[in-house]
Design a protein around this motif. Structure first.
Motif, mmCIF file in Angstrom:
data_model
loop_
_atom_site.group_PDB
_atom_site.id
_atom_site.type_symbol
_atom_site.label_atom_id
_atom_site.label_comp_id
_atom_site.label_asym_id
_atom_site.label_seq_id
_atom_site.Cartn_x
_atom_site.Cartn_y
_atom_site.Cartn_z
ATOM 1 N N ASN A 97 0.860 -1.187 0.000
ATOM 2 C CA ASN A 97 0.000 0.000 0.000
ATOM 3 C C ASN A 97 0.890 1.228 0.000
ATOM 4 O OD1 ASN A 97 -2.552 -1.528 0.788
ATOM 5 N ND2 ASN A 97 -1.175 -2.014 2.496
ATOM 6 N N VAL A 98 0.369 2.348 -0.516
ATOM 7 C CA VAL A 98 1.125 3.600 -0.444
ATOM 8 C C VAL A 98 0.213 4.693 0.101
ATOM 9 C CG1 VAL A 98 2.368 5.386 -1.745
ATOM 10 C CG2 VAL A 98 2.660 2.973 -2.363
ATOM 11 N N VAL A 99 0.755 5.443 1.065
ATOM 12 C CA VAL A 99 0.072 6.631 1.586
ATOM 13 C C VAL A 99 0.994 7.807 1.310
ATOM 14 C CG1 VAL A 99 -0.727 7.786 3.679
ATOM 15 C CG2 VAL A 99 -1.130 5.336 3.395
ATOM 16 N N SER A 100 0.428 8.884 0.750
ATOM 17 C CA SER A 100 1.277 9.999 0.344
ATOM 18 C C SER A 100 0.742 11.330 0.860
ATOM 19 C CB SER A 100 1.343 10.047 -1.196
ATOM 20 O OG SER A 100 2.100 11.149 -1.611
ATOM 21 N N SER A 101 1.679 12.255 1.128
ATOM 22 C CA SER A 101 1.288 13.632 1.458
ATOM 23 C C SER A 101 1.738 14.559 0.329
ATOM 24 C CB SER A 101 1.971 14.065 2.763
ATOM 25 O OG SER A 101 3.380 14.127 2.551
ATOM 26 N N ASN A 102 2.183 13.964 -0.778
ATOM 27 C CA ASN A 102 2.916 14.711 -1.805
ATOM 28 C C ASN A 102 1.984 15.174 -2.933
ATOM 29 O OD1 ASN A 102 4.535 15.365 -4.005
ATOM 30 N ND2 ASN A 102 5.983 13.687 -3.687
ATOM 31 N N LYS A 103 1.497 16.421 -2.812
ATOM 32 C CA LYS A 103 0.490 16.909 -3.775
ATOM 33 C C LYS A 103 1.020 16.969 -5.197
ATOM 34 C CE LYS A 103 2.662 20.446 -1.692
ATOM 35 N NZ LYS A 103 2.835 21.143 -0.440
ATOM 36 N N GLU A 104 2.332 17.231 -5.329
ATOM 37 C CA GLU A 104 2.892 17.346 -6.681
ATOM 38 C C GLU A 104 2.773 16.020 -7.433
ATOM 39 O OE1 GLU A 104 6.765 19.202 -6.944
ATOM 40 O OE2 GLU A 104 7.181 18.179 -8.844
ATOM 41 N N VAL A 105 3.163 14.946 -6.778
ATOM 42 C CA VAL A 105 3.149 13.650 -7.471
ATOM 43 C C VAL A 105 1.713 13.124 -7.619
ATOM 44 C CG1 VAL A 105 3.482 11.983 -5.571
ATOM 45 C CG2 VAL A 105 4.617 11.613 -7.754
ATOM 46 N N VAL A 106 0.848 13.447 -6.643
ATOM 47 C CA VAL A 106 -0.559 13.019 -6.774
ATOM 48 C C VAL A 106 -1.212 13.745 -7.955
ATOM 49 C CG1 VAL A 106 -2.822 12.892 -5.660
ATOM 50 C CG2 VAL A 106 -0.777 12.558 -4.291
ATOM 51 N N ALA A 107 -0.971 15.062 -8.040
ATOM 52 C CA ALA A 107 -1.595 15.840 -9.128
ATOM 53 C C ALA A 107 -1.051 15.412 -10.493
ATOM 54 C CB ALA A 107 -1.357 17.339 -8.908
ATOM 55 N N ASN A 108 0.227 15.076 -10.551
ATOM 56 C CA ASN A 108 0.824 14.726 -11.848
ATOM 57 C C ASN A 108 0.564 13.283 -12.268
ATOM 58 O OD1 ASN A 108 1.866 17.256 -12.298
ATOM 59 N ND2 ASN A 108 3.851 16.816 -11.372
ATOM 60 N N TYR A 109 0.513 12.378 -11.287
ATOM 61 C CA TYR A 109 0.474 10.950 -11.643
ATOM 62 C C TYR A 109 -0.598 10.151 -10.903
ATOM 63 C CZ TYR A 109 5.059 12.176 -13.491
ATOM 64 O OH TYR A 109 6.078 12.773 -14.180
ATOM 65 N N GLY A 110 -1.521 10.850 -10.252
ATOM 66 C CA GLY A 110 -2.553 10.155 -9.460
ATOM 67 C C GLY A 110 -3.280 9.090 -10.252
ATOM 68 N N ASP A 111 -3.534 9.361 -11.540
ATOM 69 C CA ASP A 111 -4.259 8.386 -12.377
ATOM 70 C C ASP A 111 -3.493 7.072 -12.466
ATOM 71 O OD1 ASP A 111 -2.327 9.886 -13.788
ATOM 72 O OD2 ASP A 111 -3.150 9.237 -15.700
ATOM 73 N N GLU A 112 -2.187 7.169 -12.669
ATOM 74 C CA GLU A 112 -1.375 5.938 -12.801
ATOM 75 C C GLU A 112 -1.330 5.163 -11.480
ATOM 76 O OE1 GLU A 112 2.415 6.207 -14.790
ATOM 77 O OE2 GLU A 112 1.821 8.116 -15.698
ATOM 78 N N PHE A 113 -1.247 5.917 -10.370
ATOM 79 C CA PHE A 113 -1.151 5.253 -9.062
ATOM 80 C C PHE A 113 -2.460 4.530 -8.724
ATOM 81 C CE2 PHE A 113 1.862 8.935 -7.782
ATOM 82 C CZ PHE A 113 2.908 8.340 -8.449
ATOM 83 N N VAL A 114 -3.580 5.202 -9.001
ATOM 84 C CA VAL A 114 -4.878 4.600 -8.686
ATOM 85 C C VAL A 114 -5.051 3.307 -9.485
ATOM 86 C CG1 VAL A 114 -7.373 4.944 -9.002
ATOM 87 C CG2 VAL A 114 -5.989 6.740 -7.938
ATOM 88 N N LYS A 115 -4.645 3.353 -10.759
ATOM 89 C CA LYS A 115 -4.770 2.171 -11.620
ATOM 90 C C LYS A 115 -3.839 1.049 -11.113
ATOM 91 C CE LYS A 115 -4.579 1.190 -16.581
ATOM 92 N NZ LYS A 115 -3.235 0.825 -17.028
ATOM 93 N N ALA A 116 -2.592 1.406 -10.818
ATOM 94 C CA ALA A 116 -1.631 0.391 -10.362
ATOM 95 C C ALA A 116 -2.087 -0.230 -9.045
ATOM 96 C CB ALA A 116 -0.248 1.014 -10.209
ATOM 97 N N ARG A 202 -1.805 22.608 -7.889
ATOM 98 C CA ARG A 202 -1.731 21.140 -7.750
ATOM 99 C C ARG A 202 -2.890 20.638 -6.883
ATOM 100 N NH1 ARG A 202 4.530 22.056 -6.527
ATOM 101 N NH2 ARG A 202 5.309 21.871 -8.656
ATOM 102 N N LYS A 203 -3.162 21.403 -5.831
ATOM 103 C CA LYS A 203 -4.211 20.962 -4.901
ATOM 104 C C LYS A 203 -5.596 21.085 -5.536
ATOM 105 C CE LYS A 203 -1.332 22.084 -0.924
ATOM 106 N NZ LYS A 203 -0.902 23.163 -0.019
ATOM 107 N N ILE A 204 -5.843 22.143 -6.307
ATOM 108 C CA ILE A 204 -7.163 22.250 -6.934
ATOM 109 C C ILE A 204 -7.296 21.204 -8.049
ATOM 110 C CG2 ILE A 204 -6.707 24.089 -8.671
ATOM 111 C CD1 ILE A 204 -9.884 23.748 -6.531
#
Ligand code: HSE
Length: 405
Positions: A97-116, A202-204
Protein backbone atom coordinates in the motif's frame (compact mmCIF):
# COMPACT_ATOMS: atom_id res chain seq x y z
CA UNK A 1 -2.09 -13.76 10.73
CA UNK A 2 0.53 -11.07 11.37
CA UNK A 3 0.19 -9.17 14.62
CA UNK A 4 2.07 -6.16 13.29
CA UNK A 5 1.73 -3.87 10.28
CA UNK A 6 5.08 -2.75 8.93
CA UNK A 7 5.57 0.70 7.47
CA UNK A 8 8.45 2.35 5.66
CA UNK A 9 8.69 6.13 5.69
CA UNK A 10 10.24 7.76 2.62
CA UNK A 11 11.68 11.09 3.73
CA UNK A 12 12.58 11.84 7.35
CA UNK A 13 11.88 15.57 7.27
CA UNK A 14 9.17 17.51 9.08
CA UNK A 15 6.30 15.28 7.93
CA UNK A 16 8.20 11.98 8.09
CA UNK A 17 9.39 12.86 11.60
CA UNK A 18 5.81 13.77 12.55
CA UNK A 19 4.52 10.41 11.30
CA UNK A 20 7.18 8.48 13.22
CA UNK A 21 6.36 10.42 16.39
CA UNK A 22 2.60 10.00 16.08
CA UNK A 23 2.85 6.28 15.41
CA UNK A 24 5.18 5.90 18.40
CA UNK A 25 3.36 8.21 20.83
CA UNK A 26 -0.11 6.80 20.04
CA UNK A 27 0.93 3.17 19.69
CA UNK A 28 -1.68 1.84 22.11
CA UNK A 29 -4.60 3.85 20.70
CA UNK A 30 -3.68 2.82 17.17
CA UNK A 31 -3.52 -0.81 18.20
CA UNK A 32 -6.96 -0.49 19.77
CA UNK A 33 -8.44 0.84 16.51
CA UNK A 34 -6.61 -1.37 14.07
CA UNK A 35 -6.01 -4.55 16.03
CA UNK A 36 -2.32 -4.49 15.12
CA UNK A 37 0.84 -2.83 16.26
CA UNK A 38 2.39 -0.47 13.71
CA UNK A 39 6.07 -1.20 13.32
CA UNK A 40 8.39 1.32 11.65
CA UNK A 41 10.53 -1.10 9.68
CA UNK A 42 12.47 1.27 7.45
CA UNK A 43 13.04 5.01 7.05
CA UNK A 44 14.59 6.15 3.77
CA UNK A 45 16.55 9.37 3.75
CA UNK A 46 19.76 10.70 2.24
CA UNK A 47 20.97 11.73 5.67
CA UNK A 48 22.03 9.77 8.75
CA UNK A 49 20.33 10.41 12.06
CA UNK A 50 22.76 8.90 14.59
CA UNK A 51 21.03 10.49 17.59
CA UNK A 52 17.50 9.58 16.57
CA UNK A 53 15.61 6.77 18.32
CA UNK A 54 14.99 5.54 14.73
CA UNK A 55 18.70 5.48 13.79
CA UNK A 56 18.71 1.69 13.41
CA UNK A 57 16.02 1.64 10.71
CA UNK A 58 17.46 4.43 8.53
CA UNK A 59 18.48 3.33 5.06
CA UNK A 60 19.76 5.21 2.01
CA UNK A 61 18.80 2.50 -0.43
CA UNK A 62 15.22 2.14 -1.66
CA UNK A 63 15.74 -1.49 -2.60
CA UNK A 64 15.94 -2.20 1.17
CA UNK A 65 12.36 -1.00 1.42
CA UNK A 66 11.07 -2.81 -1.64
CA UNK A 67 12.63 -6.14 -0.81
CA UNK A 68 11.64 -6.07 2.86
CA UNK A 69 8.65 -8.34 3.26
CA UNK A 70 7.83 -6.79 6.61
CA UNK A 71 6.89 -3.53 4.84
CA UNK A 72 3.12 -3.58 4.24
CA UNK A 73 2.70 0.14 3.59
CA UNK A 74 5.05 2.74 2.18
CA UNK A 75 4.52 6.28 3.49
CA UNK A 76 5.78 8.63 0.78
CA UNK A 77 6.38 12.03 2.36
CA UNK A 78 9.48 13.03 0.42
CA UNK A 79 7.87 15.64 -1.89
CA UNK A 80 8.63 16.42 -5.54
CA UNK A 81 7.76 14.30 -8.58
CA UNK A 82 10.96 12.25 -8.87
CA UNK A 83 11.94 9.83 -7.53
CA UNK A 84 8.60 9.86 -5.66
CA UNK A 85 6.84 8.66 -8.84
CA UNK A 86 9.24 5.76 -9.42
CA UNK A 87 9.26 4.74 -5.75
CA UNK A 88 5.45 4.82 -5.56
CA UNK A 89 4.95 2.76 -8.72
CA UNK A 90 7.53 0.21 -7.59
CA UNK A 91 5.89 -0.13 -4.16
CA UNK A 92 2.39 -0.58 -5.62
CA UNK A 93 3.62 -3.11 -8.15
CA UNK A 94 5.33 -4.99 -5.33
CA UNK A 95 1.94 -5.28 -3.60
CA UNK A 96 2.57 -2.65 -0.93
CA UNK A 97 0.00 0.00 0.00
CA UNK A 98 1.12 3.60 -0.44
CA UNK A 99 0.07 6.63 1.59
CA UNK A 100 1.28 10.00 0.34
CA UNK A 101 1.29 13.63 1.46
CA UNK A 102 2.92 14.71 -1.81
CA UNK A 103 0.49 16.91 -3.77
CA UNK A 104 2.89 17.35 -6.68
CA UNK A 105 3.15 13.65 -7.47
CA UNK A 106 -0.56 13.02 -6.77
CA UNK A 107 -1.60 15.84 -9.13
CA UNK A 108 0.82 14.73 -11.85
CA UNK A 109 0.47 10.95 -11.64
CA UNK A 110 -2.55 10.15 -9.46
CA UNK A 111 -4.26 8.39 -12.38
CA UNK A 112 -1.38 5.94 -12.80
CA UNK A 113 -1.15 5.25 -9.06
CA UNK A 114 -4.88 4.60 -8.69
CA UNK A 115 -4.77 2.17 -11.62
CA UNK A 116 -1.63 0.39 -10.36
CA UNK A 117 -3.12 0.08 -6.85
CA UNK A 118 -6.32 -1.41 -8.27
CA UNK A 119 -4.37 -3.91 -10.36
CA UNK A 120 -2.28 -4.97 -7.38
CA UNK A 121 -5.27 -5.04 -5.01
CA UNK A 122 -3.68 -2.58 -2.60
CA UNK A 123 -4.50 0.93 -1.38
CA UNK A 124 -3.26 4.28 -2.61
CA UNK A 125 -4.33 7.09 -0.30
CA UNK A 126 -3.41 10.80 -0.13
CA UNK A 127 -5.52 12.68 2.43
CA UNK A 128 -2.55 14.83 3.48
CA UNK A 129 -1.92 16.09 -0.06
CA UNK A 130 -4.62 18.77 0.21
CA UNK A 131 -5.24 20.87 3.29
CA UNK A 132 -2.63 19.13 5.50
CA UNK A 133 -4.52 17.91 8.55
CA UNK A 134 -7.99 18.83 7.26
CA UNK A 135 -10.03 15.78 6.33
CA UNK A 136 -11.25 16.78 2.87
CA UNK A 137 -10.18 14.03 0.45
CA UNK A 138 -12.03 11.27 2.33
CA UNK A 139 -15.26 13.29 2.60
CA UNK A 140 -15.05 14.03 -1.12
CA UNK A 141 -14.38 10.38 -1.90
CA UNK A 142 -17.05 8.92 0.32
CA UNK A 143 -19.38 11.19 2.31
CA UNK A 144 -20.21 13.72 -0.43
CA UNK A 145 -20.12 11.43 -3.45
CA UNK A 146 -23.90 11.23 -3.85
CA UNK A 147 -24.10 14.99 -4.52
CA UNK A 148 -23.70 16.97 -7.71
CA UNK A 149 -20.81 19.34 -7.13
CA UNK A 150 -21.44 22.90 -8.28
CA UNK A 151 -18.22 24.39 -6.98
CA UNK A 152 -15.20 23.39 -4.92
CA UNK A 153 -13.11 26.32 -3.79
CA UNK A 154 -10.55 26.87 -1.15
CA UNK A 155 -7.68 28.60 0.51
CA UNK A 156 -5.22 25.85 -0.26
CA UNK A 157 -1.91 27.45 0.60
CA UNK A 158 -1.03 28.52 4.13
CA UNK A 159 2.04 30.56 3.23
CA UNK A 160 0.17 32.93 0.91
CA UNK A 161 -2.74 33.16 3.32
CA UNK A 162 -0.30 34.17 6.05
CA UNK A 163 1.21 36.83 3.78
CA UNK A 164 -2.20 38.23 2.80
CA UNK A 165 -3.34 38.23 6.43
CA UNK A 166 -0.22 40.25 7.39
CA UNK A 167 -0.90 42.68 4.55
CA UNK A 168 -4.50 43.18 5.68
CA UNK A 169 -4.04 43.14 9.46
CA UNK A 170 -0.76 45.00 9.82
CA UNK A 171 -0.51 46.90 6.54
CA UNK A 172 2.69 45.07 5.55
CA UNK A 173 3.92 45.23 1.97
CA UNK A 174 4.06 41.92 0.10
CA UNK A 175 7.86 41.92 0.43
CA UNK A 176 7.93 42.44 4.19
CA UNK A 177 5.11 39.92 4.79
CA UNK A 178 7.03 37.37 2.70
CA UNK A 179 10.24 38.04 4.65
CA UNK A 180 8.30 37.46 7.88
CA UNK A 181 6.79 34.21 6.51
CA UNK A 182 10.32 33.05 5.64
CA UNK A 183 11.65 33.99 9.08
CA UNK A 184 8.86 31.94 10.69
CA UNK A 185 9.66 28.94 8.48
CA UNK A 186 6.33 28.98 6.59
CA UNK A 187 7.78 30.10 3.26
CA UNK A 188 10.73 28.39 1.62
CA UNK A 189 13.87 30.34 0.76
CA UNK A 190 12.67 30.04 -2.84
CA UNK A 191 8.99 30.83 -2.28
CA UNK A 192 7.90 30.61 -5.94
CA UNK A 193 5.73 27.49 -5.69
CA UNK A 194 3.67 29.16 -2.97
CA UNK A 195 3.53 32.82 -4.02
CA UNK A 196 3.03 32.11 -7.72
CA UNK A 197 0.06 29.84 -6.97
CA UNK A 198 1.72 26.62 -8.23
CA UNK A 199 1.20 24.70 -4.97
CA UNK A 200 -2.48 25.72 -4.92
CA UNK A 201 -2.89 24.68 -8.58
CA UNK A 202 -1.73 21.14 -7.75
CA UNK A 203 -4.21 20.96 -4.90
CA UNK A 204 -7.16 22.25 -6.93
CA UNK A 205 -6.26 19.73 -9.66
CA UNK A 206 -6.67 16.95 -7.08
CA UNK A 207 -9.94 18.33 -5.70
CA UNK A 208 -11.29 18.84 -9.23
CA UNK A 209 -10.56 15.22 -10.09
CA UNK A 210 -12.48 14.06 -7.03
CA UNK A 211 -15.38 16.43 -7.58
CA UNK A 212 -15.63 16.38 -11.37
CA UNK A 213 -14.08 13.05 -12.40
CA UNK A 214 -11.27 14.42 -14.55
CA UNK A 215 -7.61 14.94 -13.76
CA UNK A 216 -6.35 17.91 -15.78
CA UNK A 217 -2.76 18.73 -16.57
CA UNK A 218 -1.67 21.15 -13.83
CA UNK A 219 0.16 23.30 -16.39
CA UNK A 220 -3.18 23.87 -18.12
CA UNK A 221 -4.74 25.49 -15.05
CA UNK A 222 -4.83 29.31 -15.31
CA UNK A 223 -2.71 30.29 -12.32
CA UNK A 224 -2.01 33.71 -10.83
CA UNK A 225 -0.19 34.19 -7.56
CA UNK A 226 -0.12 37.04 -5.08
CA UNK A 227 3.13 38.78 -6.03
CA UNK A 228 1.27 41.63 -7.76
CA UNK A 229 -0.91 42.56 -4.79
CA UNK A 230 -0.04 46.02 -3.51
CA UNK A 231 -0.78 47.98 -0.35
CA UNK A 232 -3.07 50.19 -2.52
CA UNK A 233 -5.14 47.12 -3.46
CA UNK A 234 -5.48 46.13 0.19
CA UNK A 235 -6.73 49.62 1.06
CA UNK A 236 -9.15 49.63 -1.90
CA UNK A 237 -10.51 46.19 -0.88
CA UNK A 238 -10.98 47.35 2.70
CA UNK A 239 -12.77 50.50 1.58
CA UNK A 240 -15.48 48.34 -0.04
CA UNK A 241 -15.70 45.81 2.83
CA UNK A 242 -13.76 43.07 1.08
CA UNK A 243 -10.75 40.90 1.71
CA UNK A 244 -8.35 39.36 -0.85
CA UNK A 245 -7.74 35.61 -0.75
CA UNK A 246 -5.77 33.32 -3.05
CA UNK A 247 -8.38 30.78 -4.10
CA UNK A 248 -8.27 27.54 -6.02
CA UNK A 249 -11.65 27.20 -7.70
CA UNK A 250 -13.36 24.52 -9.73
CA UNK A 251 -16.77 25.62 -10.98
CA UNK A 252 -19.26 23.35 -12.74
CA UNK A 253 -20.73 24.39 -16.11
CA UNK A 254 -23.77 23.15 -17.99
CA UNK A 255 -22.74 20.64 -20.67
CA UNK A 256 -19.08 21.59 -20.47
CA UNK A 257 -16.04 20.76 -18.41
CA UNK A 258 -15.62 22.90 -15.30
CA UNK A 259 -13.71 26.14 -15.02
CA UNK A 260 -10.58 25.50 -12.96
CA UNK A 261 -8.30 28.30 -11.79
CA UNK A 262 -6.04 29.72 -9.11
CA UNK A 263 -6.05 33.48 -8.56
CA UNK A 264 -6.49 36.14 -5.89
CA UNK A 265 -10.17 36.97 -5.45
CA UNK A 266 -12.07 39.69 -3.62
CA UNK A 267 -14.46 38.24 -1.04
CA UNK A 268 -16.92 40.08 1.22
CA UNK A 269 -15.20 40.43 4.60
CA UNK A 270 -18.02 38.60 6.37
CA UNK A 271 -17.90 35.53 4.10
CA UNK A 272 -16.64 32.26 5.64
CA UNK A 273 -13.48 32.04 3.50
CA UNK A 274 -12.57 35.67 4.22
CA UNK A 275 -12.47 34.76 7.92
CA UNK A 276 -9.76 32.14 7.34
CA UNK A 277 -6.56 33.81 8.52
CA UNK A 278 -2.87 33.14 8.97
CA UNK A 279 -1.51 29.78 7.86
CA UNK A 280 -4.92 28.12 8.06
CA UNK A 281 -6.55 26.49 5.02
CA UNK A 282 -10.20 25.95 4.19
CA UNK A 283 -12.12 24.15 1.47
CA UNK A 284 -15.72 25.04 0.70
CA UNK A 285 -17.84 22.57 -1.23
CA UNK A 286 -21.05 23.74 -2.86
CA UNK A 287 -23.18 20.80 -3.90
CA UNK A 288 -26.73 19.68 -4.66
CA UNK A 289 -28.70 18.72 -2.64
CA UNK A 290 -26.22 19.18 0.23
CA UNK A 291 -25.80 22.97 0.12
CA UNK A 292 -22.51 24.37 1.41
CA UNK A 293 -19.99 22.71 3.68
CA UNK A 294 -16.64 24.10 4.72
CA UNK A 295 -13.61 22.20 5.96
CA UNK A 296 -11.19 24.29 7.98
CA UNK A 297 -7.92 23.69 9.78
CA UNK A 298 -4.15 23.57 9.66
CA UNK A 299 -2.92 23.07 6.13
CA UNK A 300 0.67 22.19 6.99
CA UNK A 301 3.05 21.29 9.82
CA UNK A 302 4.35 18.07 11.32
CA UNK A 303 1.44 17.22 13.62
CA UNK A 304 -1.41 18.16 11.27
CA UNK A 305 0.04 16.42 8.22
CA UNK A 306 1.03 13.33 10.21
CA UNK A 307 -2.55 13.16 11.50
CA UNK A 308 -3.86 12.91 7.92
CA UNK A 309 -1.21 10.37 6.90
CA UNK A 310 -1.88 8.10 9.86
CA UNK A 311 -5.63 8.56 9.34
CA UNK A 312 -5.14 7.02 5.90
CA UNK A 313 -3.21 4.16 7.42
CA UNK A 314 -5.89 3.12 9.92
CA UNK A 315 -8.44 1.51 7.53
CA UNK A 316 -5.60 -0.09 5.55
CA UNK A 317 -4.56 -1.92 8.70
CA UNK A 318 -7.99 -2.45 10.19
CA UNK A 319 -9.67 -3.93 7.11
CA UNK A 320 -8.06 -6.73 5.14
CA UNK A 321 -7.55 -6.00 1.44
CA UNK A 322 -8.72 -2.40 1.86
CA UNK A 323 -8.65 -0.88 -1.59
CA UNK A 324 -11.76 1.24 -2.12
CA UNK A 325 -12.53 2.69 -5.53
CA UNK A 326 -10.91 6.09 -6.06
CA UNK A 327 -13.03 7.66 -8.76
CA UNK A 328 -12.16 10.79 -10.70
CA UNK A 329 -8.54 10.18 -11.54
CA UNK A 330 -9.12 10.02 -15.27
CA UNK A 331 -6.47 11.98 -17.20
CA UNK A 332 -7.99 14.36 -19.73
CA UNK A 333 -6.79 16.63 -22.51
CA UNK A 334 -9.33 19.26 -21.47
CA UNK A 335 -7.55 22.58 -20.99
CA UNK A 336 -9.02 24.89 -18.34
CA UNK A 337 -6.68 27.57 -19.79
CA UNK A 338 -8.41 27.39 -23.17
CA UNK A 339 -11.85 27.59 -21.52
CA UNK A 340 -10.89 30.48 -19.23
CA UNK A 341 -11.76 33.13 -21.84
CA UNK A 342 -15.43 32.38 -21.12
CA UNK A 343 -15.15 32.76 -17.35
CA UNK A 344 -17.19 35.75 -16.15
CA UNK A 345 -16.47 37.94 -13.14
CA UNK A 346 -16.66 41.51 -11.93
CA UNK A 347 -13.21 43.03 -11.52
CA UNK A 348 -11.51 45.70 -9.47
CA UNK A 349 -9.11 47.59 -11.71
CA UNK A 350 -6.54 50.25 -10.78
CA UNK A 351 -5.11 52.51 -13.47
CA UNK A 352 -2.85 55.55 -13.39
CA UNK A 353 -4.62 58.81 -12.54
CA UNK A 354 -6.18 60.55 -15.51
CA UNK A 355 -7.55 57.37 -17.14
CA UNK A 356 -11.18 58.11 -16.20
CA UNK A 357 -12.30 59.49 -19.57
CA UNK A 358 -10.88 56.57 -21.58
CA UNK A 359 -12.34 54.05 -19.12
CA UNK A 360 -15.84 55.48 -19.61
CA UNK A 361 -15.47 55.14 -23.39
CA UNK A 362 -14.25 51.55 -23.26
CA UNK A 363 -16.03 50.09 -20.21
CA UNK A 364 -19.16 52.31 -20.14
CA UNK A 365 -20.48 53.04 -16.65
CA UNK A 366 -18.21 51.69 -13.92
CA UNK A 367 -18.27 52.02 -10.13
CA UNK A 368 -15.34 54.18 -8.99
CA UNK A 369 -13.48 53.36 -5.77
CA UNK A 370 -11.68 56.08 -3.85
CA UNK A 371 -7.97 55.58 -4.30
CA UNK A 372 -5.09 57.88 -3.54
CA UNK A 373 -3.07 58.90 -6.59
CA UNK A 374 -4.65 56.41 -9.01
CA UNK A 375 -7.98 55.72 -10.67
CA UNK A 376 -9.70 52.56 -9.38
CA UNK A 377 -13.07 51.15 -10.36
CA UNK A 378 -15.25 48.05 -10.44
CA UNK A 379 -16.42 46.65 -13.78
CA UNK A 380 -19.65 44.86 -14.55
CA UNK A 381 -19.37 41.07 -14.74
CA UNK A 382 -17.75 40.20 -18.08
CA UNK A 383 -15.85 37.35 -19.62
CA UNK A 384 -12.06 37.16 -19.51
CA UNK A 385 -11.96 37.51 -23.29
CA UNK A 386 -14.15 40.60 -23.18
CA UNK A 387 -12.08 42.12 -20.38
CA UNK A 388 -8.82 41.50 -22.23
CA UNK A 389 -10.09 43.09 -25.45
CA UNK A 390 -11.32 46.19 -23.58
CA UNK A 391 -7.98 46.58 -21.83
CA UNK A 392 -6.27 46.32 -25.19
CA UNK A 393 -8.56 49.05 -26.55
CA UNK A 394 -7.80 51.18 -23.52
CA UNK A 395 -4.09 50.98 -24.27
CA UNK A 396 -3.12 51.39 -20.60
CA UNK A 397 -1.64 48.57 -18.55
CA UNK A 398 -3.57 48.19 -15.28
CA UNK A 399 -1.59 48.70 -12.09
CA UNK A 400 -3.80 45.97 -10.65
CA UNK A 401 -6.74 43.81 -11.55
CA UNK A 402 -8.44 41.48 -9.06
CA UNK A 403 -11.65 39.53 -9.73
CA UNK A 404 -14.60 39.32 -7.38
CA UNK A 405 -15.45 35.76 -6.29
N1 HSE B 1 3.79 25.26 1.17
C1 HSE B 1 2.51 24.72 1.53
C2 HSE B 1 1.65 25.81 2.17
C3 HSE B 1 2.72 23.57 2.49
O1 HSE B 1 2.17 26.88 2.48
O2 HSE B 1 0.46 25.63 2.32
C4 HSE B 1 1.57 22.63 2.60
O3 HSE B 1 1.22 22.02 1.40
Amino acid sequence: MKKTHGIAILGFGVVGGGVAKLVTDNKEELKKYTGKEIEIVRILDLRDFPDSPFASVITHDYSDVLSDERVDTVIEVMGGSHPAYEYTMAALKAGKNVVSSNKEVVANYGDEFVKAAKEAGVSYRFEAAVGGGIPVISPMLFSLRQNRMTEVRGILNGTTNYILTKMFTFGDSFESALADAQAKGYAERNPDADVLGIDASRKIAILSALGFDKLVNVNEIPTEGITGIRAEDVRAAESIGHSIKLLGRCIARENADPFIMVAPFLLPSDSPLAGVCGVYNAVEVLAEPLGNVMFYGQGAGAGATASAVVGDLIPIIAYDNYNPIVPGFNKTDYSPKAAFGEFKAKSYVALPEGSEECVRKVFGEVTPISSCGEYAFITEAMSEADFASRIEKLGVKPLSRIRFA
